[in-house]
Write an enzyme that holds these catalytic residues in place. Structure first.
Site, PDB file in Angstrom:
ATOM      1  N   HIS A  25       0.831  -1.205   0.000  1.00 24.03           N
ATOM      2  CA  HIS A  25       0.000   0.000   0.000  1.00 24.03           C
ATOM      3  C   HIS A  25       0.868   1.258   0.000  1.00 24.03           C
ATOM      4  CE1 HIS A  25       1.001   0.950   4.175  1.00 24.03           C
ATOM      5  NE2 HIS A  25       0.862  -0.350   4.423  1.00 24.03           N
ATOM      6  N   GLU A  72      -2.099  -6.851   7.660  1.00 26.88           N
ATOM      7  CA  GLU A  72      -0.748  -6.720   8.187  1.00 26.88           C
ATOM      8  C   GLU A  72      -0.584  -7.425   9.523  1.00 26.88           C
ATOM      9  OE1 GLU A  72       2.136  -6.670   7.691  1.00 26.88           O
ATOM     10  OE2 GLU A  72       3.042  -4.668   7.630  1.00 26.88           O
TER      11      GLU A  72
END
Length: 221
Positions: free
Chosen positions: A10, A83
């Site tokens: 990202h 994550e």
């Protein structure tokens, strides 16, 4: 035919710019992160993407939404791509963690693959949930090109497994810049070849130099 996977980190966030632990913290992209993602979307505009998959965390899903203009369909969220969770370290800088939890931090620096801070995940658990997602995507899109938008630690752990790198050193030996592009070609779900790694040429003229955001292993004389 091989299956091509565009594995993407990202874009930048305010917390990543401040070098804070923000694994499970659901922070959005910064303006810079959106610019990086848009540059990547322009780079991928001529790609025939069969699908775009993403972590459900906002910074990853927003990056995927920007990138998915290349296939004109909404990203598919999968929680297995989220994550690593840093537990009680979330939101703290590295210096703050070292000061508050020195023994815990030392153990994590030594082996982040099997050790986790209180309330967090070891790398082993992240790999155990992320790899099956990648396998399923490769099987489902055999012979096609797909994008997967995930996170720094998750991507490094997946790459370690696929490429046969000792996962205990994933933080020391692998880096992932914001909105970077990695390309993997899968002959099948087991055999993968890394074709491009940590590339940010869509928004930066030169790759970054290693620095303090890597493991302290790099900083030692």
């Amino acid at each position: 035919m091989s299956t091509r996977v565009l594995l993407i980190r990202h874009g930048a966030t305010v917390l990543s710019a401040e070098d804070r632990f923000a694994g499970s913290t659901d922070v959005e992209l910064s303006d810079e992160g959106r610019r990086q993602a848009q540059c990547l979307a322009e780079r991928l505009a001529d790609q025939e993407l069969a699908a775009v998959y993403a972590s459900p965390l906002r910074r990853a899903y927003e990056t995927a939404t920007i990138v998915s203009t290349a296939c004109r369909s909404a990203p598919i969220a999968d929680p297995g791509l989220r994550e690593i969770d840093h537990g009680r370290w979330e939101g703290l800088t590295r210096a703050e963690v070292e000061a508050r939890f020195p023994e815990e931090y030392g153990a994590w620096e030594e082996d982040p693959y099997t050790f986790a801070p209180q309330g967090g995940e070891p790398g082993l658990e992240v790999m155990a949930r992320a790899l099956p997602v990648v396998r399923r995507i490769v099987l489902q899109h055999a012979g096609q090109t797909v994008a997967i938008v995930s996170h720094k630690a998750t991507i490094r752990l997946v790459l370690s497994s696929l490429l046969g790198i000792d996962a205990r050193g994933y933080r020391d030996r692998l880096d992932q810049a914001p909105a970077c592009l990695n390309i993997l070609e899968f002959k099948d779900v087991v055999r993968a070849r890394l074709m491009l790694y940590n590339d940010v040429s869509h928004y930066a003229a030169n790759p970054g130099r290693p620095g303090a955001k890597l493991s302290k292993w790099w900083d030692r004389p």
